[in-house]
Write a protein that holds these residues in place. Structure first.
Motif, PDB file in Angstrom:
ATOM      1  N   MET A 244       0.930  -1.283   0.149  1.00 16.78           N
ATOM      2  CA  MET A 244      -0.108   0.056   0.161  1.00 16.78           C
ATOM      3  C   MET A 244       0.945   1.304  -0.100  1.00 16.78           C
ATOM      4  SD  MET A 244      -3.117   1.006   2.694  1.00 16.78           S
ATOM      5  CE  MET A 244      -1.780   0.573   3.929  1.00 16.78           C
ATOM      6  N   HIS A 245       0.276   2.286  -0.771  1.00 18.48           N
ATOM      7  CA  HIS A 245       1.122   3.586  -0.808  1.00 18.48           C
ATOM      8  C   HIS A 245       0.374   4.544  -0.179  1.00 18.48           C
ATOM      9  CE1 HIS A 245       3.857   6.506  -3.234  1.00 18.48           C
ATOM     10  NE2 HIS A 245       3.671   6.888  -2.288  1.00 18.48           N
ATOM     11  N   VAL A 246       0.573   5.339   0.805  1.00 19.43           N
ATOM     12  CA  VAL A 246      -0.085   6.125   1.368  1.00 19.43           C
ATOM     13  C   VAL A 246       0.589   7.687   1.115  1.00 19.43           C
ATOM     14  CG1 VAL A 246      -0.919   7.067   3.697  1.00 19.43           C
ATOM     15  CG2 VAL A 246      -0.446   4.617   3.378  1.00 19.43           C
ATOM     16  N   LEU A 247      -0.442   8.427   0.755  1.00 27.64           N
ATOM     17  CA  LEU A 247      -0.018   9.898   0.451  1.00 27.64           C
ATOM     18  C   LEU A 247      -0.419  10.836   1.755  1.00 27.64           C
ATOM     19  CD1 LEU A 247       1.164  12.311  -0.832  1.00 27.64           C
ATOM     20  CD2 LEU A 247      -1.222  12.266  -2.355  1.00 27.64           C
ATOM     21  N   LEU A 248       0.355  11.224   2.584  1.00 29.54           N
ATOM     22  CA  LEU A 248       0.025  12.149   3.635  1.00 29.54           C
ATOM     23  C   LEU A 248       0.107  13.671   3.557  1.00 29.54           C
ATOM     24  CD1 LEU A 248      -0.364  12.481   6.705  1.00 29.54           C
ATOM     25  CD2 LEU A 248       2.156  12.473   6.813  1.00 29.54           C
ATOM     26  N   LEU A 249      -0.763  14.368   3.637  1.00 37.08           N
ATOM     27  CA  LEU A 249      -0.725  15.863   3.634  1.00 37.08           C
ATOM     28  C   LEU A 249      -0.884  16.450   4.949  1.00 37.08           C
ATOM     29  CD1 LEU A 249      -3.414  16.343   0.804  1.00 37.08           C
ATOM     30  CD2 LEU A 249      -1.034  15.876   0.400  1.00 37.08           C
ATOM     31  N   THR A 250       0.343  17.291   5.220  1.00 36.95           N
ATOM     32  CA  THR A 250       0.406  17.469   6.617  1.00 36.95           C
ATOM     33  C   THR A 250       0.997  19.005   6.574  1.00 36.95           C
ATOM     34  OG1 THR A 250       1.031  17.443   8.940  1.00 36.95           O
ATOM     35  CG2 THR A 250       2.343  16.333   7.250  1.00 36.95           C
ATOM     36  N   HIS A 251       0.493  20.079   7.574  1.00 37.38           N
ATOM     37  CA  HIS A 251       1.290  21.029   7.664  1.00 37.38           C
ATOM     38  C   HIS A 251       2.634  21.299   8.621  1.00 37.38           C
ATOM     39  CE1 HIS A 251       1.095  25.557   6.788  1.00 37.38           C
ATOM     40  NE2 HIS A 251       1.627  25.767   8.091  1.00 37.38           N
ATOM     41  N   TYR A 252       2.528  20.270   9.321  1.00 39.48           N
ATOM     42  CA  TYR A 252       3.460  19.993  10.458  1.00 39.48           C
ATOM     43  C   TYR A 252       4.285  18.690  10.317  1.00 39.48           C
ATOM     44  CZ  TYR A 252       0.611  23.705  12.318  1.00 39.48           C
ATOM     45  OH  TYR A 252      -0.149  24.884  12.298  1.00 39.48           O
ATOM     46  N   PHE A 253       5.603  18.778  10.175  1.00 35.83           N
ATOM     47  CA  PHE A 253       6.394  17.526  10.036  1.00 35.83           C
ATOM     48  C   PHE A 253       7.758  17.857  10.484  1.00 35.83           C
ATOM     49  CE2 PHE A 253       8.079  14.130   7.586  1.00 35.83           C
ATOM     50  CZ  PHE A 253       7.253  13.302   7.879  1.00 35.83           C
ATOM     51  N   GLU A 254       8.588  16.523  10.509  1.00 40.10           N
ATOM     52  CA  GLU A 254       9.927  16.610  11.125  1.00 40.10           C
ATOM     53  C   GLU A 254      10.740  17.520  10.154  1.00 40.10           C
ATOM     54  OE1 GLU A 254      11.703  12.855   8.796  1.00 40.10           O
ATOM     55  OE2 GLU A 254      10.869  12.430  11.002  1.00 40.10           O
TER      56      GLU A 254
ATOM     57  N   ALA B  50       6.632  -2.429   8.285  1.00 35.51           N
ATOM     58  CA  ALA B  50       5.768  -3.433   7.852  1.00 35.51           C
ATOM     59  C   ALA B  50       5.650  -3.355   6.150  1.00 35.51           C
ATOM     60  CB  ALA B  50       4.327  -2.909   8.205  1.00 35.51           C
ATOM     61  N   GLY B  51       6.449  -2.684   5.451  1.00 34.34           N
ATOM     62  CA  GLY B  51       6.672  -2.934   3.994  1.00 34.34           C
ATOM     63  C   GLY B  51       5.625  -2.125   3.138  1.00 34.34           C
ATOM     64  N   HIS B  52       4.915  -1.054   3.689  1.00 32.75           N
ATOM     65  CA  HIS B  52       4.227  -0.356   3.071  1.00 32.75           C
ATOM     66  C   HIS B  52       5.120   1.180   2.415  1.00 32.75           C
ATOM     67  CE1 HIS B  52       0.735  -2.296   3.904  1.00 32.75           C
ATOM     68  NE2 HIS B  52       1.329  -2.343   5.178  1.00 32.75           N
ATOM     69  N   SER B  53       4.824   1.932   1.603  1.00 30.54           N
ATOM     70  CA  SER B  53       5.450   3.170   1.216  1.00 30.54           C
ATOM     71  C   SER B  53       4.759   4.461   1.645  1.00 30.54           C
ATOM     72  CB  SER B  53       5.830   3.297  -0.201  1.00 30.54           C
ATOM     73  OG  SER B  53       4.712   3.095  -0.913  1.00 30.54           O
ATOM     74  N   VAL B  54       5.265   5.265   2.134  1.00 28.80           N
ATOM     75  CA  VAL B  54       4.708   6.654   2.281  1.00 28.80           C
ATOM     76  C   VAL B  54       5.189   7.948   1.693  1.00 28.80           C
ATOM     77  CG1 VAL B  54       3.916   8.305   4.366  1.00 28.80           C
ATOM     78  CG2 VAL B  54       4.124   5.646   4.678  1.00 28.80           C
ATOM     79  N   SER B  55       4.492   8.694   1.009  1.00 31.77           N
ATOM     80  CA  SER B  55       4.836   9.770   0.460  1.00 31.77           C
ATOM     81  C   SER B  55       4.320  11.090   1.350  1.00 31.77           C
ATOM     82  CB  SER B  55       4.572  10.022  -1.030  1.00 31.77           C
ATOM     83  OG  SER B  55       5.068   9.153  -1.863  1.00 31.77           O
ATOM     84  N   VAL B  56       5.112  12.123   1.721  1.00 38.33           N
ATOM     85  CA  VAL B  56       4.774  13.014   2.609  1.00 38.33           C
ATOM     86  C   VAL B  56       4.694  14.590   1.667  1.00 38.33           C
ATOM     87  CG1 VAL B  56       4.841  14.381   4.679  1.00 38.33           C
ATOM     88  CG2 VAL B  56       5.453  11.771   4.492  1.00 38.33           C
TER      89      VAL B  56
ATOM     90  N   THR C  46       1.324  20.094  -5.842  1.00 37.78           N
ATOM     91  CA  THR C  46       2.635  19.479  -5.924  1.00 37.78           C
ATOM     92  C   THR C  46       2.118  17.729  -6.026  1.00 37.78           C
ATOM     93  OG1 THR C  46       3.943  21.201  -4.999  1.00 37.78           O
ATOM     94  CG2 THR C  46       4.626  18.663  -4.846  1.00 37.78           C
ATOM     95  N   ALA C  47       1.296  17.390  -5.214  1.00 34.71           N
ATOM     96  CA  ALA C  47       0.639  16.251  -5.450  1.00 34.71           C
ATOM     97  C   ALA C  47       0.285  15.715  -6.534  1.00 34.71           C
ATOM     98  CB  ALA C  47      -0.246  15.920  -4.331  1.00 34.71           C
ATOM     99  N   ALA C  48      -0.526  16.612  -7.240  1.00 34.78           N
ATOM    100  CA  ALA C  48      -1.078  16.506  -8.492  1.00 34.78           C
ATOM    101  C   ALA C  48      -0.255  16.289  -9.561  1.00 34.78           C
ATOM    102  CB  ALA C  48      -2.199  17.765  -8.850  1.00 34.78           C
ATOM    103  N   ARG C  49       1.210  17.186  -9.808  1.00 33.54           N
ATOM    104  CA  ARG C  49       1.905  16.901 -10.504  1.00 33.54           C
ATOM    105  C   ARG C  49       2.617  15.791 -10.470  1.00 33.54           C
ATOM    106  NH1 ARG C  49       4.512  21.232  -9.133  1.00 33.54           N
ATOM    107  NH2 ARG C  49       6.421  20.342  -8.175  1.00 33.54           N
TER     108      ARG C  49
END
Length: 421
Positions: free
Chosen positions: A1-11, A31-37, A100-103
């Motif tokens: 599973m590939h999760v796209l996270l949109l957040t205003h606050y991040f490391e 757990a083997g999933h990928s995340v784009s932030v 940015t995410a749409a592009r």
């Protein structure tokens, strides 16, 4: 599973939402999933550029984060911390995040299965909904605070009727509609989930804020080699905390000649006003800047009781400050100026004493009792046991992954949907 996270606050910012998603992403990727932030360059809490971070995290850059996700940085606007300038920053960043995410999706650089938009900032929910509709992706709205209800308690929006009342109504209605149109809504407390369900939302799940018990279990037993009561508040010095109550109580105890030492450690929008109040009252509280996460244990070592406080606003009865989990794990006595679910949790664990939020006299009376009966500061292990069972990140991440998997179209992966992007 590939999760796209949109957040205003991040490391590398240090705050409750940043820590939450650092820990969740780490476990998702393990757990083997990928995340784009998609996140702005670091500018919390000052609202200004941070020179030490700008080169690595400037808008337009991307890199694999410390905890495993691929992070794409977008633009932001400086702000003063007030509701107006901060909201302008939130709106601008949400637009940049959507674009940015749409592009990235159109160019095939990311192929998410699900979008998670986490609020605050609530404007991030708008970006999430637009991406969800454009690319046919399920959206999970994460509500880490009691929005839209906190709109009512924003200082510049507290009047009812007229233009202000109309603005509040529009904001409330817009956020509720976005929540209803999401595949799932995540809250961090049981009570706020019930509030949303009472408004007709059918898919609401609770994934609490969490902590790492092992870090705070390093706090040693309380030292008894001093004759004063030492009280510590460590965290955000913001509007929501109502910490002027603590300063006034410390002043009253000082005027009574009682040996109480109070320490604030942190930063936030209310810091200047708290310092000014503290100076007017003769400096009853020591106010120190924020410290690195590695240094928090030393402050807990100093303390006899720790403070967690919220203003007496109705939506705060539906929330639990993430700081409370940390304090429970530390094993230190907790002075809780809390109501609702937070108060119930503190009473359930037996980890401290409650004062009605905003009650200066009640806080004075409690600390007088603790001075007279210091054995009440020995609270046992109930808080630590509760945190291990209910707020450890391993279990929270597993629950979140189950929720995200449940919103995916059956039998269809992102790669199979690639042509539709």
């Amino acid at each position: 599973m590939h999760v796209l996270l949109l957040t205003h606050y991040f490391e590398p910012e240090n705050g409750a939402p940043q820590r939450r998603w650092q820990q969740l992403i780490s476990r998702f990727t393990e757990a083997g999933h990928s995340v784009s932030v998609i996140a702005p360059s670091p500018h919390y809490p000052s609202g200004r550029k941070q020179p030490e971070h700008y080169g690595l995290y400037r808008p337009g850059t991307s890199a694999t984060g410390e905890h495993g996700g691929k992070v794409y940085r977008v633009g932001w606007l400086p702000h003063r911390g007030d509701i107006v300038s901060r909201s302008v920053d939130h709106c601008f960043t949400a637009f940049q995040a959507y674009r940015t995410a749409a592009r990235l999706i159109n160019r095939g650089r990311i192929r998410p299965d699900v979008v998670v938009a986490t609020a605050p900032a609530v404007e991030t929910l708008v970006a999430g909904h637009l991406l969800s509709r454009r690319f046919g992706l399920p959206l999970v709205c994460e509500m880490r605070d009691a929005w839209p209800d906190l709109v009512t308690y924003t200082p510049t929006l507290q009047r009812d009727g007229g233009v202000v009342g109309q603005i509040k109504g529009l904001i409330h209605g817009a956020i509720t509609r976005m929540q209803r149109r999401s595949a799932e809504v995540v809250t961090t407390t049981r009570e706020f989930a019930r509030v949303l369900e009472s408004r007709g939302l059918e898919h609401v799940h609770v994934v609490r804020n969490g902590t790492i018990p092992e870090v705070f279990e390093q706090v040693p037993s309380r030292s008894t080699g001093h004759g004063e009561l030492r009280a510590l508040y460590m965290g955000n010095l913001g509007r929501s905390q109502g910490l002027d109550v603590v300063i006034r109580a410390a002043h009253n105890l000082q005027m009574l000649g009682l040996p109480v030492s109070v320490r604030f450690v942190g930063t936030g929008h209310a810091r200047r006003s708290l310092i000014a109040l503290n100076e007017r009252l003769g400096g009853p509280v020591e106010i120190l800047p924020s410290v690195a996460p590695a240094d928090v244990v030393e402050h807990y070592r100093w303390a006899d009781t720790t403070i967690v406080s919220l203003r007496p606003w109705e939506p705060f009865a539906w929330t639990i400050p993430s700081k409370l989990y940390e304090l429970l794990a530390s094993g230190r006595h907790i002075t809780g100026l809390l109501a609702g679910e937070s108060a119930e949790l503190l009473a359930e664990t037996g980890a401290g004493d409650l004062v009605t939020p905003g009650d200066v006299a009640g806080l004075v009376a409690l600390w007088q009792e603790l001075l007279a009966n210091p054995e009440r500061l020995e609270i046992g292990n109930g808080g630590r046991v509760w945190v291990r069972e209910h707020a450890a990140y391993d279990a929270l991440a597993e629950r979140y992954l189950e929720l995200l998997s449940g919103v995916l179209p059956t039998g269809e992966s992102a790669k199979e949907r690639g042509g539709r992007h």
